[in-house]
Enzyme design. Structure first.
Site: not given
Length: 404
Positions: A73, A153, A181, A202-203, A241, A327
């Protein structure tokens, strides 16, 4: 040794075993590069990425070609804000956001200010919600973008995305939301909510770290300046990639979360309310954020009469919980979100952010409540005992009783 109860899901979540299982073939047998078009390995990877893109698009009411994969994100937020700023600067250099946004939005905004853009940071009400009139009043002819987080968050507050989107579109201003979130926890529909750009990761919903996405509206066309240049992957908007295994893990995590959304939301809300019912029995426990307009498993409280660092230290062997954004956990400053709510600095520093997740049980919540209450009471008693101790008058050498 018994591991602490994990209640810090706003920071990250464990990868669901079903997600890991889905990822494994693309780390071993089907490890090809999706951009390799001349052999089976590349075709297999390309097919997996295509299917994953379709899954993510369907989850938010978008089209597959409107999904751009990123590293998370933070990158998606940077691509949205900087990409719009570079593409539309001739039309205007004014951006609107909210004081309680994640730093992955606030820091790009500050960077753009250094380049000559003007950013309006909207205040929030005492319950954490944005006042729509403040947004309307802040809009100007040169406003090019509004960025408002879907679910905070730290306090879990849910902003009224559909209403914000309508205001933005009525004024022909682009609307971006950081939904890191929110995805998989509340229903999202980019069309119904008038969203032009949406950041995902995703996490936070039991997927792997290091993979996210940015929804970019295609109709009518939206211009965006790339921030990573290279091989031209993702329509030239995000070269590099593509990590097939992470992309598959992301889409699997989203699919599982949506399948279980209603059941999990109800269960987490019950556990959250159970925890809050226990904590609020103590005096001086303050709920941060709106009581109902928040994520089902989210609970943030401030505690009067204790030192914030001592509180976390007292809990860390039994409960994995934080006082704010992961963070910003290395910062000594209190949460900017809680300060924006109007909390005093000491009270903002003495806060606990709980996130009840998929694998938490009723027994764990009861243990957590008991441990937190006991720790708070012990710290308050210790603090009071210290305050009541005689103080030595350094100037005279006499002992005086200090009652504060």
């Amino acid at each position: 040794m018994q591991r602490p109860i994990f209640l810090d899901g706003h920071g990250t979540t464990p990868t669901d075993s079903r997600v890991v299982k889905a990822m494994m073939p693309y780390l071993q047998e089907q490890f090809g590069n999706p951009s390799s078009q001349s052999h089976l390995y590349g075709w297999e990877a390309e097919a997996a990425v295509k299917l994953s893109r379709e899954t993510l698009a369907e989850a938010i009411g978008a089209q597959p070609e409107e999904i751009i994969f990123t590293s998370g994100a933070s990158e998606a937020n940077n691509l949205a804000l900087k990409g719009v700023a570079e593409a539309y600067f001739q039309r205007g250099k004014h951006i609107i956001t909210v004081k309680t946004e994640h730093r992955a939005v606030l820091e790009p905004c500050r960077y753009l200010e250094s380049l000559g853009f003007e950013v309006t940071y909207l205040p929030i009400q005492s319950d954490g919600l944005l006042q729509l009139k403040d947004l309307e009043d802040a809009l100007r002819p040169d406003t090019i973008l509004v960025s408002v987080m879907a679910a905070n968050n730290e306090i879990g507050v849910l902003q009224p995305l559909a209403a914000i989107g309508r205001i933005c579109h009525d004024h022909k201003v682009l609307f971006h939301t950081d939904a890191a979130q929110a995805i998989g926890k509340i229903p999202l529909d980019v069309k119904a909510m008038n969203i032009d750009l949406m950041s995902l990761t995703a996490h936070k919903l039991y997927g792997p770290k290091g993979i996210g996405a940015l929804y970019i509206r295609r109709r009518p066309p939206l211009n965006l300046a790339p921030q990573i240049h290279g091989g031209g992957q993702e329509h030239g908007l995000r070269s590099g990639t593509m990590p097939t295994h992470q992309i598959v893990g992301f889409s699997t995590a989203v699919e599982l979360a949506l399948t279980e959304l209603n059941r999990e939301a109800g269960r987490q809300k019950r556990l959250r309310n159970r925890l809050w019912s226990s904590l609020k029995q103590l005096d001086g426990i303050i709920l941060n954020g709106h009581e109902t307009e928040r994520l089902p498993g989210s609970l943030n409280v401030s505690v009067e009469g204790v030192d914030g660092a001592a509180l976390l230290l007292g809990l860390r062997s039994d409960i994995a919980v934080s006082s704010g954004s992961a963070c910003a956990s290395g910062r000594t400053e209190p949460s900017h979100v809680l300060l924006a709510l109007g909390r005093e600095r000491d009270l903002a520093s003495a806060s606990l952010r709980f996130c009840i997740g998929r694998f938490n049980t009723e027994h764990e919540i009861d243990r957590c409540a008991s441990t937190v209450c006991q720790t708070i009471e012990a710290l308050r008693q210790s603090h009071q005992s210290f305050k009541d101790k005689p103080n030595l008058d350094k100037t005279s050498g006499n002992t005086t009783l200090s009652i504060n």
